[in-house]
Design an enzyme around this catalytic site. Structure first.
Site: not given
Length: 196
Positions: A97, A139-140, A143
């Site tokens: 990351c 993953h994004e 966030h």
């Protein structure tokens, strides 16, 4: 298209849940362009608006293009992305990351996903993905919900990583400030870890 500074753990803004985009207008498209430029420069393969301290549900990805790669860029820009479906089958990937540079850990996630989103023109779209693209999307989107990839690993490993970044932040706070003309922030030093 200016480069945006990428915030680093333990910055508390990484834990905030981003607000939805009301509509994809010229301001949101400019944000997407800035995010792509920042992601490519870092270098990374994905970036969420929360990583540049922007409270909007926007992510950009390009799993085809990496710095110094000969692959043609194939960016995807998503506003208000949401996972509509995820497979029961899991796969693992060693994730990194841009907000947690130089740390990589194996993370298990659904192998396939279907994601709904608004494109650069504000049209509702869906994308089905597997492999690296599915991992990157998850993953994004994490966030945007204040979740980091280290939340998917053991508490012991997570605590060790957080402690290391908290210690580094304290040391940075004690050091004299960098000259304003310094070309790199800590997040953009050459060789920084790629973001998934």
């Amino acid at each position: 298209m200016p480069l945006r500074p990428i915030i680093i753990l333990p910055d508390k803004r990484l834990r905030l849940v981003a607000r939805p985009v009301a509509s994809v207008d010229s301001e949101v498209r400019a944000l997407m362009d800035d995010m792509l430029e920042t992601m490519y420069e870092a270098p990374g393969i994905g970036l969420a608006a929360t990583q540049i301290a922007v409270d909007r549900r926007v992510i950009v990805l390009d799993v085809a293009k990496r710095r110094d790669d000969s692959a043609k860029a194939d960016p995807i820009c998503l506003a208000n992305p949401e996972i509509l479906w995820a497979s029961e089958e899991l796969s693992s990937y060693e994730e990194g990351c841009l907000s947690i540079p130089e740390f990589y850990e194996e993370v298990f996630r659904p192998e396939k996903v279907r994601v709904g989103y608004l494109d650069r023109d504000g049209r509702r779209r869906e994308i089905e993905a597997d492999g690296l693209l599915a991992t990157c999307l998850q993953h994004e989107i994490d966030h945007l919900n204040g979740v980091l990839f280290i939340d998917h690993i053991s508490r012991l490993k997570r605590a060790r990583i957080i402690k290391k970044f908290e210690k580094a932040a304290k040391l940075d706070a004690q050091e004299p400030k960098r000259a304003p003309h310094s070309p790199h922030t800590d997040a953009q030093k050459p060789g920084a870890a790629s973001d998934l």
